[in-house]
Write a protein that holds these residues in place. Structure first.
Motif, PDB file in Angstrom:
ATOM      1  N   ASN A 140      -1.124   1.403   1.918  1.00  0.00           N
ATOM      2  CA  ASN A 140      -0.033   2.271   1.576  1.00  0.00           C
ATOM      3  C   ASN A 140       0.281   2.699  -0.092  1.00  0.00           C
ATOM      4  O   ASN A 140       0.030   3.768  -0.297  1.00  0.00           O
ATOM      5  CB  ASN A 140       1.455   1.871   1.906  1.00  0.00           C
ATOM      6  CG  ASN A 140       2.312   2.976   2.231  1.00  0.00           C
ATOM      7  OD1 ASN A 140       2.157   4.257   2.356  1.00  0.00           O
ATOM      8  ND2 ASN A 140       3.691   2.602   1.544  1.00  0.00           N
ATOM      9  N   CYS A 141       0.191   1.666  -0.672  1.00  0.00           N
ATOM     10  CA  CYS A 141       0.374   1.962  -2.166  1.00  0.00           C
ATOM     11  C   CYS A 141      -0.788   1.533  -2.831  1.00  0.00           C
ATOM     12  O   CYS A 141      -0.857   2.172  -4.283  1.00  0.00           O
ATOM     13  CB  CYS A 141       1.770   1.470  -2.861  1.00  0.00           C
ATOM     14  SG  CYS A 141       1.675  -0.422  -2.817  1.00  0.00           S
TER      15      CYS A 141
ATOM     16  N   CYS B  75      -2.783  -3.295  -0.576  1.00  0.00           N
ATOM     17  CA  CYS B  75      -1.721  -2.622   0.558  1.00  0.00           C
ATOM     18  C   CYS B  75      -2.318  -1.293   0.594  1.00  0.00           C
ATOM     19  O   CYS B  75      -2.552  -0.515  -0.584  1.00  0.00           O
ATOM     20  CB  CYS B  75      -0.258  -2.396  -0.397  1.00  0.00           C
ATOM     21  SG  CYS B  75       0.856  -1.298   0.672  1.00  0.00           S
TER      22      CYS B  75
ATOM     23  N   CYS C 117       3.857  -5.684  -3.623  1.00  0.00           N
ATOM     24  CA  CYS C 117       3.206  -4.664  -3.729  1.00  0.00           C
ATOM     25  C   CYS C 117       3.948  -3.640  -4.506  1.00  0.00           C
ATOM     26  O   CYS C 117       5.132  -3.748  -4.326  1.00  0.00           O
ATOM     27  CB  CYS C 117       2.121  -4.185  -2.615  1.00  0.00           C
ATOM     28  SG  CYS C 117       3.233  -3.373  -1.120  1.00  0.00           S
ATOM     29  N   HIS C 118       3.493  -2.267  -4.663  1.00  0.00           N
ATOM     30  CA  HIS C 118       4.451  -1.557  -5.135  1.00  0.00           C
ATOM     31  C   HIS C 118       5.445  -0.837  -4.384  1.00  0.00           C
ATOM     32  O   HIS C 118       6.431  -0.620  -4.487  1.00  0.00           O
ATOM     33  CB  HIS C 118       3.742  -0.190  -5.721  1.00  0.00           C
ATOM     34  CG  HIS C 118       4.502   0.803  -6.474  1.00  0.00           C
ATOM     35  ND1 HIS C 118       4.702   2.049  -5.963  1.00  0.00           N
ATOM     36  CD2 HIS C 118       5.231   0.693  -7.894  1.00  0.00           C
ATOM     37  CE1 HIS C 118       5.816   2.891  -6.781  1.00  0.00           C
ATOM     38  NE2 HIS C 118       5.764   2.001  -7.874  1.00  0.00           N
ATOM     39  N   CYS C 119       5.071  -0.667  -3.007  1.00  0.00           N
ATOM     40  CA  CYS C 119       5.996  -0.165  -1.898  1.00  0.00           C
ATOM     41  C   CYS C 119       6.743  -1.204  -1.176  1.00  0.00           C
ATOM     42  O   CYS C 119       7.349  -0.732  -0.565  1.00  0.00           O
ATOM     43  CB  CYS C 119       5.018   0.680  -1.072  1.00  0.00           C
ATOM     44  SG  CYS C 119       4.157  -0.184   0.145  1.00  0.00           S
ATOM     45  N   GLY C 120       6.274  -2.246  -1.501  1.00  0.00           N
ATOM     46  CA  GLY C 120       7.183  -3.425  -0.659  1.00  0.00           C
ATOM     47  C   GLY C 120       6.634  -3.727   0.695  1.00  0.00           C
ATOM     48  O   GLY C 120       7.108  -4.598   1.371  1.00  0.00           O
ATOM     49  N   ASN C 121       5.599  -3.028   0.919  1.00  0.00           N
ATOM     50  CA  ASN C 121       5.130  -3.521   2.452  1.00  0.00           C
ATOM     51  C   ASN C 121       4.695  -4.887   2.567  1.00  0.00           C
ATOM     52  O   ASN C 121       4.537  -5.752   3.462  1.00  0.00           O
ATOM     53  CB  ASN C 121       3.964  -2.615   2.814  1.00  0.00           C
ATOM     54  CG  ASN C 121       3.317  -3.082   4.076  1.00  0.00           C
ATOM     55  OD1 ASN C 121       4.218  -3.072   5.174  1.00  0.00           O
ATOM     56  ND2 ASN C 121       2.034  -3.245   4.213  1.00  0.00           N
TER      57      ASN C 121
HETATM   58 ZN   LIG Z   1       2.239  -1.300  -0.994  1.00  0.00          ZN
END
Ligand SMILES: [Zn+2]
Length: 144
Positions: free
Chosen positions: A78-79, A76, A8-12
């Motif tokens: 988060n992102c 995700c 995902c964009h934030c890497g989570n």
């Molecule tokens: Zn993310």
């Protein structure tokens, strides 16, 4: 096996994919339901391949059910990136990955439009069990 990774964009949320054929031989399935259209999602799976889904902070992994209410759309929290979908069956987890999260410029075959929304819930499950990754490892990290 042909390995791909994505996140995902934030890497989570990170995924590791092993395919039985080169990426170019796969035609991502662009689902035409309202939800997937809003995300521009197109999906990759290989019933004979394998998939690892690693989540750093599971509290940030969100699940959303729509349509026949049987599979979880995974994204995700988060992102906001749509990672894929998972179907927790009585015999194990089946999953599919949104090709938009794949990294490294993998060149897939031309996407094909699919319309699973026309199927009944039972037909969908049958389809997922045939097409989706069946060798799925879900590895939630500890919450920090
Ligand atoms: Zn993310």
């Amino acid at each position: 096996m042909f390995k791909l990774t994505g996140c995902c964009h934030c890497g989570n949320v990170r995924v590791e994919i092993a395919l039985t054929h080169p990426a170019a031989e796969y035609h991502p399935r662009a689902c035409d339901c309202d939800f997937c259209c809003k995300h521009g999602g197109s999906y990759l799976s290989d019933a004979d391949g394998s998939l690892v889904i690693e989540v750093k902070d599971e509290r940030l992994l969100r699940r959303y059910r729509q349509g026949s209410n049987t599979a979880d759309m995974l994204f995700c929290g988060n992102c906001g990136v749509l990672v894929g979908a998972a179907y927790p069956s009585e015999t194990g987890l089946y999953a599919v990955i949104n090709t938009r999260i794949i990294e490294g410029g993998a060149a897939f075959g031309e996407a094909q439009t699919v319309s699973p929304k026309t199927l009944s819930a039972a037909e969908k499950v049958e389809r997922w069990k045939k097409l989706w990754f069946a060798d799925v490892t879900f590895s939630p990290g500890r919450s920090e």
